[in-house]
Design an enzyme around this catalytic site. Sequence first.
Site, PDB file in Angstrom:
ATOM      1  N   TYR A 158      -7.740 -17.339 -19.420  1.00 29.84           N
ATOM      2  CA  TYR A 158      -6.734 -18.275 -19.926  1.00 29.84           C
ATOM      3  C   TYR A 158      -5.331 -17.694 -19.791  1.00 29.84           C
ATOM      4  O   TYR A 158      -5.141 -16.482 -19.758  1.00 29.84           O
ATOM      5  CB  TYR A 158      -7.029 -18.626 -21.387  1.00 29.84           C
ATOM      6  CG  TYR A 158      -8.442 -19.116 -21.601  1.00 29.84           C
ATOM      7  CD1 TYR A 158      -8.820 -20.385 -21.181  1.00 29.84           C
ATOM      8  CD2 TYR A 158      -9.402 -18.293 -22.194  1.00 29.84           C
ATOM      9  CE1 TYR A 158     -10.130 -20.833 -21.363  1.00 29.84           C
ATOM     10  CE2 TYR A 158     -10.706 -18.730 -22.377  1.00 29.84           C
ATOM     11  CZ  TYR A 158     -11.061 -19.996 -21.952  1.00 29.84           C
ATOM     12  OH  TYR A 158     -12.357 -20.439 -22.122  1.00 29.84           O
ATOM     13  N   THR A 230      -9.132 -17.773 -39.075  1.00 34.65           N
ATOM     14  CA  THR A 230      -9.189 -18.026 -40.525  1.00 34.65           C
ATOM     15  C   THR A 230      -7.976 -18.804 -41.010  1.00 34.65           C
ATOM     16  O   THR A 230      -7.757 -18.932 -42.207  1.00 34.65           O
ATOM     17  CB  THR A 230      -9.305 -16.706 -41.308  1.00 34.65           C
ATOM     18  OG1 THR A 230      -8.152 -15.903 -41.053  1.00 34.65           O
ATOM     19  CG2 THR A 230     -10.570 -15.950 -40.897  1.00 34.65           C
TER      20      THR A 230
END
Length: 319
Positions: A158, A230
């Site tokens: 990526y 998170t």
Amino acid sequence: MMLGLKDLILCLLQLVLFLPGLRASWDEWWTYDGISGPEFWGLINPNWNMCERGRRQSPINIEPDKLVYDPHLRHIHIDKHKISGTLHNTGQSVIFKVEKGTKHHVNITGGPLVYKYRFEDLYIHFGEANDQGSEHQINGAPFHRGCIQLYGYNADLYRNMSEARLGSNGIVGLSIMIQVGENGNDDVGILASGFQKVIYRGQKWPIKHLSLAGLLPTTHHYMTYDGSTTHPGCWETTTWLIMNKPVYITKQQLYALRLLMQGDQATPKAKMANNFRPAKPLHHRTVRTNIDFTNAHRSKGCPTMHREMFYAARQWPKL
């Protein structure tokens, strides 16, 4: 039909968000408590629906007796050269972002990783009290003081983090627990030198000559599993590595960290402390480790975090 509590709160939030003159981004509105806290992340923004629906979410509670020893796990490697960047108070966290356009990228390799991951940013999570702070837990207990999380994206597949977080094997998250010690870690000290400069939301401070490798504790032992970021949008493309020893922060540095505020200087709001997401269900995922409990360490006992630490890979002593 009566609306549930979550639906009602969501409607109110959306009404407020789109009132004339109050248009804002959800990236600025989410928090770690109240009606914009973790329980509502997946509801207030459709792009964050994995926060609500995902079944491979992070952080998790690690149960030592269910760890699976994997002899094929390698040592973790982080490039040793130093980097520069900026420390930010985002209101939700204090974040270090690598300098844009840098030619000296820091790569994270080894462990369970089969690709090269380029460091992007670093988050610090911490509690207001001494019995809380980290996001990942061991035997149902958080690690005291907090944790540092390094995030990198898969540079082999990526072009950037935005692209990688949506793709397979896109992100690595490396969690390092924080403990108080008389002699703090030198590179934690470099980060801490900017805490008093970013007390309020929106403030930034340049950080020079930071060694990410220097933040690693003196151990090759870790735990690993497949999870998510998170923070919103909780992308389930993250391979987590949780180190089995902490790094040290001094009492003075921890005090400065706990002074950080959620709001700007005109409206400070509440303290930033307690900026951690609660543990999420494991949902039958496997947590692997390179700690061999049955053979190499049997005669010496389980590899612990030594006498001054609070948790061992095998157990969490009562405090």
